[in-house]
Design a protein around this motif. Sequence first.
Motif, PDB file in Angstrom:
ATOM      1  N   VAL A  20       0.862  -1.183   0.000  1.00 22.66           N
ATOM      2  CA  VAL A  20       0.000   0.000   0.000  1.00 22.66           C
ATOM      3  C   VAL A  20       0.891   1.223   0.000  1.00 22.66           C
ATOM      4  O   VAL A  20       1.639   1.457   0.933  1.00 22.66           O
ATOM      5  CB  VAL A  20      -0.889   0.024   1.270  1.00 22.66           C
ATOM      6  N   SER A  21       0.864   1.999  -1.084  1.00 22.35           N
ATOM      7  CA  SER A  21       1.776   3.127  -1.107  1.00 22.35           C
ATOM      8  C   SER A  21       1.053   4.460  -0.906  1.00 22.35           C
ATOM      9  O   SER A  21       1.632   5.405  -0.436  1.00 22.35           O
ATOM     10  CB  SER A  21       2.547   3.149  -2.420  1.00 22.35           C
ATOM     11  N   ASP A  22      -0.234   4.527  -1.267  1.00 17.04           N
ATOM     12  CA  ASP A  22      -0.926   5.796  -1.130  1.00 17.04           C
ATOM     13  C   ASP A  22      -2.270   5.557  -0.442  1.00 17.04           C
ATOM     14  O   ASP A  22      -3.200   5.027  -1.038  1.00 17.04           O
ATOM     15  CB  ASP A  22      -1.125   6.403  -2.525  1.00 17.04           C
ATOM     16  N   VAL A  23      -2.332   5.971   0.820  1.00 18.08           N
ATOM     17  CA  VAL A  23      -3.535   5.729   1.615  1.00 18.08           C
ATOM     18  C   VAL A  23      -4.763   6.329   0.952  1.00 18.08           C
ATOM     19  O   VAL A  23      -5.851   5.756   0.974  1.00 18.08           O
ATOM     20  CB  VAL A  23      -3.348   6.340   3.023  1.00 18.08           C
ATOM     21  N   SER A  24      -4.590   7.504   0.317  1.00 12.27           N
ATOM     22  CA  SER A  24      -5.745   8.211  -0.235  1.00 12.27           C
ATOM     23  C   SER A  24      -6.337   7.485  -1.434  1.00 12.27           C
ATOM     24  O   SER A  24      -7.408   7.821  -1.889  1.00 12.27           O
ATOM     25  CB  SER A  24      -5.353   9.632  -0.611  1.00 12.27           C
ATOM     26  N   LYS A  25      -5.612   6.483  -1.956  1.00 11.41           N
ATOM     27  CA  LYS A  25      -6.149   5.783  -3.130  1.00 11.41           C
ATOM     28  C   LYS A  25      -6.650   4.374  -2.811  1.00 11.41           C
ATOM     29  O   LYS A  25      -7.258   3.739  -3.653  1.00 11.41           O
ATOM     30  CB  LYS A  25      -5.076   5.704  -4.223  1.00 11.41           C
ATOM     31  N   THR A  26      -6.399   3.872  -1.600  1.00 14.80           N
ATOM     32  CA  THR A  26      -6.831   2.496  -1.337  1.00 14.80           C
ATOM     33  C   THR A  26      -8.345   2.430  -1.214  1.00 14.80           C
ATOM     34  O   THR A  26      -8.986   3.338  -0.692  1.00 14.80           O
ATOM     35  CB  THR A  26      -6.202   1.923  -0.044  1.00 14.80           C
ATOM     36  N   HIS A  27      -8.874   1.310  -1.686  1.00 15.50           N
ATOM     37  CA  HIS A  27     -10.314   1.080  -1.614  1.00 15.50           C
ATOM     38  C   HIS A  27     -10.703   0.963  -0.138  1.00 15.50           C
ATOM     39  O   HIS A  27     -10.061   0.236   0.618  1.00 15.50           O
ATOM     40  CB  HIS A  27     -10.606  -0.218  -2.373  1.00 15.50           C
ATOM     41  N   PRO A  28     -11.742   1.678   0.295  1.00 17.92           N
ATOM     42  CA  PRO A  28     -12.061   1.622   1.731  1.00 17.92           C
ATOM     43  C   PRO A  28     -12.585   0.260   2.170  1.00 17.92           C
ATOM     44  O   PRO A  28     -13.374  -0.364   1.460  1.00 17.92           O
ATOM     45  CB  PRO A  28     -13.142   2.694   1.896  1.00 17.92           C
ATOM     46  N   VAL A  29     -12.138  -0.179   3.336  1.00 20.59           N
ATOM     47  CA  VAL A  29     -12.612  -1.441   3.897  1.00 20.59           C
ATOM     48  C   VAL A  29     -13.514  -1.109   5.085  1.00 20.59           C
ATOM     49  O   VAL A  29     -13.222  -0.193   5.850  1.00 20.59           O
ATOM     50  CB  VAL A  29     -11.427  -2.358   4.295  1.00 20.59           C
ATOM     51  N   GLN A  30     -14.623  -1.836   5.191  1.00 20.58           N
ATOM     52  CA  GLN A  30     -15.558  -1.563   6.285  1.00 20.58           C
ATOM     53  C   GLN A  30     -15.266  -2.474   7.482  1.00 20.58           C
ATOM     54  O   GLN A  30     -15.149  -3.690   7.326  1.00 20.58           O
ATOM     55  CB  GLN A  30     -16.997  -1.802   5.828  1.00 20.58           C
ATOM     56  N   LEU A  31     -15.118  -1.862   8.644  1.00 22.01           N
ATOM     57  CA  LEU A  31     -14.933  -2.633   9.881  1.00 22.01           C
ATOM     58  C   LEU A  31     -16.102  -2.352  10.821  1.00 22.01           C
ATOM     59  O   LEU A  31     -16.777  -1.318  10.707  1.00 22.01           O
ATOM     60  CB  LEU A  31     -13.603  -2.269  10.550  1.00 22.01           C
ATOM     61  N   THR A  32     -16.289  -3.275  11.757  1.00 19.74           N
ATOM     62  CA  THR A  32     -17.411  -3.172  12.701  1.00 19.74           C
ATOM     63  C   THR A  32     -16.873  -2.885  14.099  1.00 19.74           C
ATOM     64  O   THR A  32     -15.860  -3.474  14.504  1.00 19.74           O
ATOM     65  CB  THR A  32     -18.193  -4.511  12.718  1.00 19.74           C
ATOM     66  N   VAL A  33     -17.543  -2.014  14.823  1.00 15.71           N
ATOM     67  CA  VAL A  33     -17.136  -1.722  16.202  1.00 15.71           C
ATOM     68  C   VAL A  33     -17.470  -2.931  17.078  1.00 15.71           C
ATOM     69  O   VAL A  33     -18.614  -3.378  17.124  1.00 15.71           O
ATOM     70  CB  VAL A  33     -17.872  -0.471  16.741  1.00 15.71           C
ATOM     71  N   LEU A  34     -16.423  -3.480  17.735  1.00 15.74           N
ATOM     72  CA  LEU A  34     -16.644  -4.607  18.645  1.00 15.74           C
ATOM     73  C   LEU A  34     -16.905  -4.104  20.063  1.00 15.74           C
ATOM     74  O   LEU A  34     -17.747  -4.617  20.775  1.00 15.74           O
ATOM     75  CB  LEU A  34     -15.433  -5.542  18.635  1.00 15.74           C
ATOM     76  N   ARG A  35     -16.137  -3.089  20.456  1.00 17.60           N
ATOM     77  CA  ARG A  35     -16.327  -2.486  21.780  1.00 17.60           C
ATOM     78  C   ARG A  35     -15.566  -1.174  21.836  1.00 17.60           C
ATOM     79  O   ARG A  35     -14.722  -0.896  20.979  1.00 17.60           O
ATOM     80  CB  ARG A  35     -15.869  -3.415  22.906  1.00 17.60           C
ATOM     81  N   ALA A  36     -15.868  -0.387  22.848  1.00 17.87           N
ATOM     82  CA  ALA A  36     -15.128   0.862  23.077  1.00 17.87           C
ATOM     83  C   ALA A  36     -14.862   0.973  24.565  1.00 17.87           C
ATOM     84  O   ALA A  36     -15.689   0.547  25.378  1.00 17.87           O
ATOM     85  CB  ALA A  36     -15.937   2.047  22.591  1.00 17.87           C
ATOM     86  N   GLU A  37     -13.697   1.488  24.894  1.00 17.20           N
ATOM     87  CA  GLU A  37     -13.360   1.608  26.316  1.00 17.20           C
ATOM     88  C   GLU A  37     -12.539   2.869  26.543  1.00 17.20           C
ATOM     89  O   GLU A  37     -11.824   3.327  25.645  1.00 17.20           O
ATOM     90  CB  GLU A  37     -12.598   0.353  26.802  1.00 17.20           C
ATOM     91  N   GLN A  38     -12.645   3.393  27.759  1.00 20.96           N
ATOM     92  CA  GLN A  38     -11.909   4.602  28.111  1.00 20.96           C
ATOM     93  C   GLN A  38     -10.519   4.174  28.597  1.00 20.96           C
ATOM     94  O   GLN A  38     -10.405   3.531  29.632  1.00 20.96           O
ATOM     95  CB  GLN A  38     -12.694   5.336  29.206  1.00 20.96           C
ATOM     96  N   VAL A  39      -9.472   4.528  27.830  1.00 22.29           N
ATOM     97  CA  VAL A  39      -8.099   4.182  28.224  1.00 22.29           C
ATOM     98  C   VAL A  39      -7.623   5.165  29.286  1.00 22.29           C
ATOM     99  O   VAL A  39      -6.844   4.836  30.180  1.00 22.29           O
ATOM    100  CB  VAL A  39      -7.180   4.255  26.987  1.00 22.29           C
ATOM    101  N   ALA A  40      -8.087   6.387  29.176  1.00 26.89           N
ATOM    102  CA  ALA A  40      -7.779   7.476  30.106  1.00 26.89           C
ATOM    103  C   ALA A  40      -8.904   8.495  29.879  1.00 26.89           C
ATOM    104  O   ALA A  40      -9.613   8.394  28.872  1.00 26.89           O
ATOM    105  CB  ALA A  40      -6.410   8.087  29.769  1.00 26.89           C
ATOM    106  N   PRO A  41      -9.046   9.486  30.774  1.00 29.02           N
ATOM    107  CA  PRO A  41     -10.125  10.446  30.534  1.00 29.02           C
ATOM    108  C   PRO A  41     -10.040  11.091  29.139  1.00 29.02           C
ATOM    109  O   PRO A  41     -11.055  11.376  28.515  1.00 29.02           O
ATOM    110  CB  PRO A  41      -9.906  11.489  31.642  1.00 29.02           C
ATOM    111  N   SER A  42      -8.826  11.282  28.641  1.00 32.14           N
ATOM    112  CA  SER A  42      -8.670  11.969  27.356  1.00 32.14           C
ATOM    113  C   SER A  42      -8.561  11.027  26.159  1.00 32.14           C
ATOM    114  O   SER A  42      -8.436  11.487  25.028  1.00 32.14           O
ATOM    115  CB  SER A  42      -7.420  12.852  27.404  1.00 32.14           C
ATOM    116  N   LEU A  43      -8.569   9.719  26.370  1.00 34.06           N
ATOM    117  CA  LEU A  43      -8.384   8.776  25.253  1.00 34.06           C
ATOM    118  C   LEU A  43      -9.437   7.681  25.282  1.00 34.06           C
ATOM    119  O   LEU A  43      -9.576   6.983  26.295  1.00 34.06           O
ATOM    120  CB  LEU A  43      -7.014   8.095  25.336  1.00 34.06           C
TER     121      LEU A  43
END
Length: 277
Positions: A2-25
């Motif tokens: 992959v040489s140019d991010v702006s040209k790669t075909h987008p891949v769809q991913l699914t959110v499995l979970r989200a967690e607070q690593v720190a208050p700001s992250l």
Amino acid sequence: MVSDVSKTHPVQLTVLRAEQVAPSLRRVVLGGDGFSTFLERFEALPQAWTDTYVKLVFRSDGGTYAEPELDLDALEERPVLRTYTIRAVDAEAGEVAIDFVVHGDEGLAGPWAAGVQPGDTIHLRGPNGAYRPLPDADWHLFVGDEAGLPAIAAGIEALPPGARAVAFIEVDGPADEIAFVTRGDVELHWLHRGAAPRGSTTLLDDAVRAWSWWPGRAQAFVHGESALLKSVRPYVLGDRGVARADVSVSAYWRRGETEEGFRVWKSQQTEAVMRPS
Ligand SMILES: Cc1cc2nc3c(=O)[nH]c(=O)nc-3n(C[C@H](O)[C@H](O)[C@H](O)COP(=O)(O)OP(=O)(O)OC[C@H]3O[C@@H](n4cnc5c(N)ncnc54)[C@H](O)[C@@H]3O)c2cc1C
């Protein structure tokens, strides 16, 4: 490769979970049907970069696209792209983690990460990268804020056994300090801005300049708010004479600008440098 991010075909991913690593992250863990395509691209990168990044694809209203196959050129409305570091990939578990800075209601990516639910989807372009700790550097310097922290953390965690490193990381306060698992020998300096707005202090520059520079060949990774380009960058390259090839330095965001405004500012800076006086 992959040489140019702006040209790669987008891949769809699914959110499995989200967690607070720190208050700001906030960490969003992605996987699902698109993971194998993502992993193929990730593993095809020419080096094991630790600053691997992707472009997340949003609608202008902050939503994401539901259809798995997305032809960005065929969309009626221009999608909005946001750049994020791949914090970690777990091939066995089929998971990709991205750490998002929590920065209020403004913008698309930050608010999206704050409100995601398992089952939500997002497309991403890429990945690509440009930095990894060099085994033949005598020591490593890491400098950044919360936006640079995911890449700094990945860099620190990839250090070979005994590799010497020093890191200066600016965060809101002590609760935002995160732990690293590393085989390196790392001196950590957490700098707390307190109530000062992000991107408004000189804490990083002051701390790096006041620190007693180690001898030998340094490799530097300096990423965060755009002010670093005018403060820490000239110090490392000019005053300390670190070779250009051993310095990875760029702005990851700019205070008061959306990523679009920031890109315009960046191209103006490049033009100003290129323009003969
Ligand atoms: C290669 C690369 C890797 C990056 N990796 C990460 C990463 O892993 N995690 C991460 O959180 N960011 C990362 N960033 C920075 C991220 O792309 C920007 O912060 C982006 O502007 C966020 O988009 P948004 O839609 O949330 O906000 P935007 O719509 O772009 O901006 C809305 C408002 O929020 C402000 N803002 C944006 N970012 C911040 C911030 N960090 N703190 C405070 N205010 C902010 C803007 O100045 C603006 O006023 C990376 C950038 C680059 C170039």
